[in-house]
Design a protein around this motif. Structure first.
Motif, PDB file in Angstrom:
ATOM      1  N   HIS A   9       0.651  -0.908   0.085  1.00 59.43           N
ATOM      2  CA  HIS A   9       0.090   0.298  -0.281  1.00 59.43           C
ATOM      3  C   HIS A   9       0.889   1.045   0.058  1.00 59.43           C
ATOM      4  CE1 HIS A   9      -3.896  -1.751   0.533  1.00 59.43           C
ATOM      5  NE2 HIS A   9      -2.864  -3.262   1.526  1.00 59.43           N
ATOM      6  N   VAL A  10       0.896   1.791  -0.800  1.00 54.94           N
ATOM      7  CA  VAL A  10       1.438   2.891  -0.674  1.00 54.94           C
ATOM      8  C   VAL A  10       0.842   4.157  -0.719  1.00 54.94           C
ATOM      9  CG1 VAL A  10       2.819   4.685  -2.766  1.00 54.94           C
ATOM     10  CG2 VAL A  10       3.258   2.416  -2.418  1.00 54.94           C
ATOM     11  N   ILE A  11       1.261   5.450   0.098  1.00 56.01           N
ATOM     12  CA  ILE A  11       0.379   6.215   0.507  1.00 56.01           C
ATOM     13  C   ILE A  11       1.237   7.897   0.418  1.00 56.01           C
ATOM     14  CG2 ILE A  11      -0.674   7.201   2.287  1.00 56.01           C
ATOM     15  CD1 ILE A  11      -0.714   4.715   3.619  1.00 56.01           C
ATOM     16  N   ASP A  12       0.302   8.761  -0.142  1.00 57.64           N
ATOM     17  CA  ASP A  12       1.234   9.955  -0.881  1.00 57.64           C
ATOM     18  C   ASP A  12       0.534  10.285  -1.341  1.00 57.64           C
ATOM     19  OD1 ASP A  12       3.167  12.263  -1.694  1.00 57.64           O
ATOM     20  OD2 ASP A  12       4.654  10.937  -1.401  1.00 57.64           O
ATOM     21  N   ASP A  13       0.647  11.929  -0.777  1.00 60.53           N
ATOM     22  CA  ASP A  13      -0.204  12.861  -1.567  1.00 60.53           C
ATOM     23  C   ASP A  13       0.301  13.827  -2.717  1.00 60.53           C
ATOM     24  OD1 ASP A  13       0.298  16.224  -0.222  1.00 60.53           O
ATOM     25  OD2 ASP A  13       1.429  14.211   0.501  1.00 60.53           O
ATOM     26  N   ASP A  14       1.802  13.655  -2.478  1.00 62.72           N
ATOM     27  CA  ASP A  14       1.918  13.739  -4.365  1.00 62.72           C
ATOM     28  C   ASP A  14       1.502  12.961  -5.102  1.00 62.72           C
ATOM     29  OD1 ASP A  14       3.409  14.268  -6.756  1.00 62.72           O
ATOM     30  OD2 ASP A  14       5.544  15.809  -5.061  1.00 62.72           O
ATOM     31  N   ALA A  15       0.769  13.102  -6.088  1.00 60.05           N
ATOM     32  CA  ALA A  15       0.581  12.678  -7.385  1.00 60.05           C
ATOM     33  C   ALA A  15       1.578  12.231  -8.286  1.00 60.05           C
ATOM     34  CB  ALA A  15      -0.879  13.478  -7.907  1.00 60.05           C
ATOM     35  N   SER A  16       2.300  12.416  -8.343  1.00 58.09           N
ATOM     36  CA  SER A  16       3.984  11.972  -8.894  1.00 58.09           C
ATOM     37  C   SER A  16       4.554  11.718  -8.446  1.00 58.09           C
ATOM     38  CB  SER A  16       4.310  13.615  -9.608  1.00 58.09           C
ATOM     39  OG  SER A  16       4.509  13.599  -8.848  1.00 58.09           O
ATOM     40  N   CYS A  17       4.303  11.327  -7.544  1.00 60.98           N
ATOM     41  CA  CYS A  17       5.339  10.309  -6.350  1.00 60.98           C
ATOM     42  C   CYS A  17       4.448   8.896  -6.136  1.00 60.98           C
ATOM     43  CB  CYS A  17       5.803  10.991  -5.361  1.00 60.98           C
ATOM     44  SG  CYS A  17       6.182  12.327  -5.048  1.00 60.98           S
ATOM     45  N   LEU A  18       3.344   9.828  -5.911  1.00 60.35           N
ATOM     46  CA  LEU A  18       2.467   7.888  -6.008  1.00 60.35           C
ATOM     47  C   LEU A  18       3.040   6.822  -7.344  1.00 60.35           C
ATOM     48  CD1 LEU A  18       0.189   7.112  -3.822  1.00 60.35           C
ATOM     49  CD2 LEU A  18      -1.739   8.274  -4.840  1.00 60.35           C
ATOM     50  N   GLY A  29       7.603  -6.285  -9.351  1.00 63.84           N
ATOM     51  CA  GLY A  29       6.704  -8.065  -8.654  1.00 63.84           C
ATOM     52  C   GLY A  29       6.067  -7.847  -8.305  1.00 63.84           C
ATOM     53  N   TYR A  30       5.835  -6.351  -7.497  1.00 66.53           N
ATOM     54  CA  TYR A  30       4.851  -5.950  -6.438  1.00 66.53           C
ATOM     55  C   TYR A  30       3.442  -6.128  -6.716  1.00 66.53           C
ATOM     56  CZ  TYR A  30       8.856  -5.951  -3.537  1.00 66.53           C
ATOM     57  OH  TYR A  30       9.860  -6.186  -3.256  1.00 66.53           O
ATOM     58  N   THR A  31       2.110  -6.685  -5.961  1.00 70.89           N
ATOM     59  CA  THR A  31       1.038  -6.336  -6.167  1.00 70.89           C
ATOM     60  C   THR A  31       0.712  -4.815  -5.183  1.00 70.89           C
ATOM     61  OG1 THR A  31       0.492  -8.155  -6.423  1.00 70.89           O
ATOM     62  CG2 THR A  31      -1.422  -6.755  -6.261  1.00 70.89           C
ATOM     63  N   VAL A  32       0.322  -3.514  -5.850  1.00 72.00           N
ATOM     64  CA  VAL A  32       0.136  -2.377  -5.651  1.00 72.00           C
ATOM     65  C   VAL A  32      -0.880  -1.737  -5.440  1.00 72.00           C
ATOM     66  CG1 VAL A  32       1.457   0.265  -5.658  1.00 72.00           C
ATOM     67  CG2 VAL A  32       2.497  -1.908  -6.410  1.00 72.00           C
ATOM     68  N   GLN A  33      -1.757  -0.986  -4.344  1.00 69.73           N
ATOM     69  CA  GLN A  33      -2.742  -0.109  -4.432  1.00 69.73           C
ATOM     70  C   GLN A  33      -2.452   0.662  -3.697  1.00 69.73           C
ATOM     71  OE1 GLN A  33      -6.096  -1.950  -2.026  1.00 69.73           O
ATOM     72  NE2 GLN A  33      -5.608  -3.927  -2.972  1.00 69.73           N
ATOM     73  N   THR A  34      -2.695   2.213  -4.003  1.00 65.86           N
ATOM     74  CA  THR A  34      -1.850   3.991  -4.487  1.00 65.86           C
ATOM     75  C   THR A  34      -3.393   3.953  -3.267  1.00 65.86           C
ATOM     76  OG1 THR A  34      -3.112   4.093  -5.748  1.00 65.86           O
ATOM     77  CG2 THR A  34      -0.870   3.346  -5.962  1.00 65.86           C
ATOM     78  N   HIS A  35      -3.119   5.384  -2.678  1.00 62.51           N
ATOM     79  CA  HIS A  35      -3.929   5.758  -1.667  1.00 62.51           C
ATOM     80  C   HIS A  35      -3.637   7.885  -1.761  1.00 62.51           C
ATOM     81  CE1 HIS A  35      -5.200   2.245  -0.539  1.00 62.51           C
ATOM     82  NE2 HIS A  35      -3.950   1.794  -0.174  1.00 62.51           N
ATOM     83  N   ALA A  36      -4.529   8.315  -1.541  1.00 63.85           N
ATOM     84  CA  ALA A  36      -3.642   9.982  -1.773  1.00 63.85           C
ATOM     85  C   ALA A  36      -3.464  10.247  -0.254  1.00 63.85           C
ATOM     86  CB  ALA A  36      -5.385  10.623  -2.306  1.00 63.85           C
ATOM     87  N   SER A  37      -4.198   9.638   0.471  1.00 61.95           N
ATOM     88  CA  SER A  37      -4.674  10.435   2.223  1.00 61.95           C
ATOM     89  C   SER A  37      -4.130   8.950   2.545  1.00 61.95           C
ATOM     90  CB  SER A  37      -5.127  10.888   2.216  1.00 61.95           C
ATOM     91  OG  SER A  37      -6.662  10.264   2.325  1.00 61.95           O
ATOM     92  N   ALA A  38      -3.775   9.457   4.467  1.00 63.82           N
ATOM     93  CA  ALA A  38      -3.496   7.969   5.149  1.00 63.82           C
ATOM     94  C   ALA A  38      -5.242   7.718   5.380  1.00 63.82           C
ATOM     95  CB  ALA A  38      -2.861   8.684   6.437  1.00 63.82           C
ATOM     96  N   ALA A  39      -6.177   9.113   6.174  1.00 61.50           N
ATOM     97  CA  ALA A  39      -7.726   8.623   6.176  1.00 61.50           C
ATOM     98  C   ALA A  39      -8.105   7.642   4.723  1.00 61.50           C
ATOM     99  CB  ALA A  39      -8.001  10.004   6.000  1.00 61.50           C
ATOM    100  N   VAL A  80       7.074   1.006   5.965  1.00 67.37           N
ATOM    101  CA  VAL A  80       8.741   2.127   5.407  1.00 67.37           C
ATOM    102  C   VAL A  80       8.266   3.122   5.025  1.00 67.37           C
ATOM    103  CG1 VAL A  80       9.690   1.537   3.621  1.00 67.37           C
ATOM    104  CG2 VAL A  80       9.133  -0.221   4.124  1.00 67.37           C
ATOM    105  N   PHE A  81       8.503   4.324   5.753  1.00 67.03           N
ATOM    106  CA  PHE A  81       8.742   5.277   5.563  1.00 67.03           C
ATOM    107  C   PHE A  81       9.392   6.200   4.410  1.00 67.03           C
ATOM    108  CE2 PHE A  81       7.128   5.506   9.739  1.00 67.03           C
ATOM    109  CZ  PHE A  81       5.962   6.415   9.783  1.00 67.03           C
ATOM    110  N   LEU A  82       9.229   6.621   3.101  1.00 68.03           N
ATOM    111  CA  LEU A  82       9.999   7.430   2.509  1.00 68.03           C
ATOM    112  C   LEU A  82       9.392   8.927   2.115  1.00 68.03           C
ATOM    113  CD1 LEU A  82      11.642   6.849   0.001  1.00 68.03           C
ATOM    114  CD2 LEU A  82       9.485   5.761  -1.361  1.00 68.03           C
ATOM    115  N   THR A  83       9.953   9.429   2.502  1.00 65.69           N
ATOM    116  CA  THR A  83      10.238  10.637   2.438  1.00 65.69           C
ATOM    117  C   THR A  83      10.802  12.406   2.339  1.00 65.69           C
ATOM    118  OG1 THR A  83       9.032  13.287   4.313  1.00 65.69           O
ATOM    119  CG2 THR A  83      10.901  10.795   5.299  1.00 65.69           C
ATOM    120  N   GLY A  84      10.481  13.407   2.205  1.00 67.17           N
ATOM    121  CA  GLY A  84      11.490  14.268   1.729  1.00 67.17           C
ATOM    122  C   GLY A  84      12.098  14.974   2.501  1.00 67.17           C
ATOM    123  N   GLU A  85      11.153  15.248   3.599  1.00 67.18           N
ATOM    124  CA  GLU A  85      11.241  15.955   4.962  1.00 67.18           C
ATOM    125  C   GLU A  85      11.452  14.907   6.491  1.00 67.18           C
ATOM    126  OE1 GLU A  85       8.008  18.922   5.542  1.00 67.18           O
ATOM    127  OE2 GLU A  85       7.779  18.211   3.276  1.00 67.18           O
ATOM    128  N   GLY A  86      12.314  13.698   6.458  1.00 71.14           N
ATOM    129  CA  GLY A  86      13.177  13.749   7.697  1.00 71.14           C
ATOM    130  C   GLY A  86      13.878  14.241   8.215  1.00 71.14           C
TER     131      GLY A  86
END
Length: 211
Positions: A9-18, A29-39, A80-86
């Motif tokens: 499950h990939v969660i990011d509010d930046d559509a291009s990153c998502l 090879g992974y099965t992926v679902q994307t989400h624009a927000s944690a909620a 897994v956290f992936l962020t530009g503001e750590g």
């Protein structure tokens, strides 16, 4: 019927990153679902296996708040956290709360895929342990109340004649109960019975607490 594949499950509010993350993970090879927000993710989360790759700073619920919400929920997927503001304090907090990894954008492909692999493997181990414990507790659920009483005395190290005196029954009845217990629990020694009882959490406290 085959089990469903684990989902990343990939969660990011930046559509291009998502989109970019989803493309990379799917190509690997992974099965992926994307989400624009944690909620949105929490609202759609079921009980399936997998892991979460999430940004840290997002509108509404941020990554750390999501991590806390997952830990309180019924499906505690590794994060897994992936962020530009750590920063160091946030990284430390996330790792102390059980994050699988904390990566900074743009993370090397190899580092991200390795973290996802570890997270999925960790989730698989957790689910296997939960299934094992459920199966064990199901065995204990088949014991009668009297068999549970006898078992409690057995794991406390009582002899048959002591158990009989404590419970006001005959030694022969104690032996019959012990036979039923070992059959239902698929155990063949007092040591194994004790280990299974401890693993199941059947008895709180120590066996020596018996009156």
């Amino acid at each position: 019927m085959s089990e469903a594949l684990p989902v990343v499950h990939v969660i990011d509010d930046d559509a291009s990153c998502l989109v970019a993350l989803a493309r990379l993970l799917k190509a690997s090879g992974y099965t992926v679902q994307t989400h624009a927000s944690a909620a949105d993710f929490l609202a759609e989360l079921g009980y399936g296996a997998g892991c979460v790759v999430t940004d840290l700073r997002m509108p509404g619920m941020d990554g750390l708040e999501l991590q806390h919400a997952l830990k309180r929920g019924a499906n505690v997927l590794p994060v897994v956290f992936l962020t530009g503001e750590g920063d160091i304090p946030t990284t430390v907090q996330a790792m102390r709360q059980g994050a699988e990894d904390f990566l900074t954008k743009p993370a090397p492909k190899e580092d991200l895929l390795a973290a996802v692999d570890r997270a999925i493997a960790r989730d698989a181990r957790s689910r296997a342990e939960s299934a094992r414990l459920h199966a064990l507790r199901t065995r204990f659920d088949n014991l009668t109340n009297r068999e549970r009483e006898v078992l409690r005395h057995v794991v406390a190290g009582r002899l048959n004649k002591q158990i009989a005196a404590d419970l006001g029954i005959s030694e022969r009845t104690v032996k019959l109960h012990r036979t039923a217990i070992t059959t239902k629990l698929q155990a063949h020694s007092v040591a194994e019975l004790t280990r299974l009882a401890q693993a199941s959490g059947l008895f709180e406290g120590t066996p020596s607490d018996l009156p």
